[in-house]
Design a protein around this motif. Structure first.
Motif, short mmCIF file in Angstrom:
data_model
loop_
_atom_site.label_atom_id
_atom_site.label_comp_id
_atom_site.label_asym_id
_atom_site.label_seq_id
_atom_site.Cartn_x
_atom_site.Cartn_y
_atom_site.Cartn_z
N ALA A 171 -36.31 8.72 -14.98
CA ALA A 171 -35.98 7.81 -16.07
C ALA A 171 -34.93 6.79 -15.62
N GLN A 172 -34.63 5.84 -16.49
CA GLN A 172 -33.48 4.97 -16.24
C GLN A 172 -32.24 5.83 -16.48
N LEU A 173 -31.35 5.86 -15.51
CA LEU A 173 -30.18 6.73 -15.61
C LEU A 173 -28.90 5.90 -15.65
N ARG A 174 -28.00 6.32 -16.52
CA ARG A 174 -26.67 5.72 -16.58
C ARG A 174 -25.70 6.88 -16.40
N LEU A 175 -25.23 7.03 -15.18
CA LEU A 175 -24.37 8.16 -14.83
C LEU A 175 -22.91 7.74 -14.95
N LEU A 176 -22.19 8.41 -15.86
CA LEU A 176 -20.78 8.09 -16.09
C LEU A 176 -19.92 9.00 -15.22
N GLU A 177 -19.01 8.42 -14.49
CA GLU A 177 -18.19 9.21 -13.56
C GLU A 177 -17.29 10.22 -14.28
N GLY A 178 -16.76 9.85 -15.42
CA GLY A 178 -15.88 10.76 -16.15
C GLY A 178 -16.47 11.06 -17.51
N SER A 179 -15.82 10.53 -18.55
CA SER A 179 -16.23 10.71 -19.95
C SER A 179 -16.26 12.19 -20.31
N ASP A 180 -17.02 12.57 -21.33
CA ASP A 180 -17.03 13.95 -21.80
C ASP A 180 -18.32 14.19 -22.57
N HIS A 181 -18.46 15.40 -23.13
CA HIS A 181 -19.71 15.73 -23.82
C HIS A 181 -19.97 14.79 -25.00
N GLY A 182 -18.92 14.45 -25.72
CA GLY A 182 -19.08 13.58 -26.88
C GLY A 182 -19.20 12.10 -26.52
N ILE A 183 -19.07 11.76 -25.25
CA ILE A 183 -19.06 10.36 -24.77
C ILE A 183 -18.12 9.54 -25.68
N THR A 184 -16.83 9.85 -25.59
CA THR A 184 -15.86 9.21 -26.47
C THR A 184 -15.74 7.71 -26.20
N ASP A 185 -16.26 7.25 -25.05
CA ASP A 185 -16.29 5.80 -24.81
C ASP A 185 -17.67 5.22 -25.13
N PHE A 186 -18.32 5.80 -26.13
CA PHE A 186 -19.69 5.41 -26.45
C PHE A 186 -19.80 3.91 -26.78
N ASP A 187 -18.77 3.35 -27.39
CA ASP A 187 -18.84 1.92 -27.72
C ASP A 187 -19.03 1.07 -26.46
N GLN A 188 -18.53 1.56 -25.32
CA GLN A 188 -18.70 0.83 -24.06
C GLN A 188 -20.12 0.98 -23.50
N GLN A 189 -20.84 2.00 -23.96
CA GLN A 189 -22.22 2.22 -23.50
C GLN A 189 -23.23 1.48 -24.38
N LEU A 190 -22.77 1.01 -25.55
CA LEU A 190 -23.68 0.39 -26.50
C LEU A 190 -24.47 -0.79 -25.94
N PRO A 191 -23.84 -1.72 -25.19
CA PRO A 191 -24.62 -2.85 -24.68
C PRO A 191 -25.83 -2.42 -23.85
N ALA A 192 -25.65 -1.42 -23.00
CA ALA A 192 -26.77 -0.93 -22.17
C ALA A 192 -27.84 -0.28 -23.03
N VAL A 193 -27.41 0.47 -24.04
CA VAL A 193 -28.36 1.13 -24.95
C VAL A 193 -29.16 0.08 -25.72
N MET A 194 -28.47 -0.92 -26.24
CA MET A 194 -29.14 -1.97 -27.00
C MET A 194 -30.10 -2.78 -26.12
N ALA A 195 -29.68 -3.05 -24.89
CA ALA A 195 -30.55 -3.79 -23.97
C ALA A 195 -31.84 -3.01 -23.70
N PHE A 196 -31.71 -1.70 -23.49
CA PHE A 196 -32.89 -0.86 -23.24
C PHE A 196 -33.84 -0.88 -24.44
N LEU A 197 -33.27 -0.96 -25.64
CA LEU A 197 -34.07 -0.97 -26.86
C LEU A 197 -34.59 -2.35 -27.22
N GLY A 198 -34.22 -3.36 -26.41
CA GLY A 198 -34.66 -4.73 -26.69
C GLY A 198 -33.97 -5.33 -27.90
N LEU A 199 -32.74 -4.84 -28.17
CA LEU A 199 -32.02 -5.27 -29.37
C LEU A 199 -30.74 -6.05 -29.05
N ASN A 200 -30.63 -6.54 -27.83
CA ASN A 200 -29.40 -7.28 -27.50
C ASN A 200 -29.57 -8.76 -27.82
#
Length: 200
Positions: A171-200
């Motif tokens: 799959a397309q992988l986005r491997l975060l070096e740190g972060s945690d189970h809850g991905i507390t920096d999720f807001d920083q991942q949003l642009p990549a998620v939206m781009a994958f969904l064609g919603l940017n």
């Protein structure tokens, strides 16, 4: 050759994890983003019943009339396992956030009364038969790995990131070096998620 533009998503399903709810931080961040930036997209983030079989029946019933080519699912942890099942059933895109790979094995020790992370007053009972229901939902290898984006944190304190990484290797992988189970920096991942969904 130009890369074909992804079909923009018109219907988006969010699946929370074990002991979680639509009030989780990631669910709220995504709900607010969709309301502010993508108000035309149909958003659904249901409270999932403890029974995996009942949860999947709810999802199939609730999305029965959704257009398969423009729907997508986002799932976190156990919700990522569920999202994989939904994507394999419907052929839709899926974004997986620290997805559980073998929840039947991992959740066996949680049989009994549980509380919700967001509201400890909310209690439910995780039945022994739910473990078999999870086994029944396990998918073999992904039929079309390119439909998946997996966001995996090496700092996940609950799940082994290497297992998720191996499961979604194609799959397309986005491997975060740190972060945690809850991905507390999720807001920083949003642009990549939206781009994958064609919603940017």
């Amino acid at each position: 050759m130009s890369t074909p533009q992804p079909t923009p998503v018109t219907h988006l399903l969010y699946l929370h994890g074990f002991r979680s709810s639509p009030q989780s931080a990631k669910a709220r961040i995504l709900a607010q983003h969709m309301a502010s930036h993508q108000p035309d997209v149909h958003w659904w983030c249901p409270q999932l019943p403890p029974s995996p079989r009942e949860a999947m029946a709810l999802l199939l019933q609730g999305s029965a009339d959704w257009p398969r080519e423009s729907m997508a699912v986002v799932g976190s942890s156990l919700g990522g396992f569920y999202a994989t099942w939904v994507a394999e059933q419907t052929g839709c895109k899926a974004v997986l956030l620290n997805p559980a790979v073998n929840p039947a094995r991992d959740l066996e020790k949680y049989i009994g009364e549980q509380t919700c992370w967001q509201d400890p007053q909310e209690r439910f009972f995780f039945q022994p038969e739910f473990v078999q229901e999870l086994r029944d939902l396990a998918c073999a290898s992904l039929t079309r790995p390119e439909r998946y984006l997996a966001v995996i944190a090496k700092g996940d304190e609950l799940l082994d990131w290497r297992e998720s990484h191996a499961r979604y290797a194609g799959a397309q992988l986005r491997l975060l070096e740190g972060s945690d189970h809850g991905i507390t920096d999720f807001d920083q991942q949003l642009p990549a998620v939206m781009a994958f969904l064609g919603l940017n």
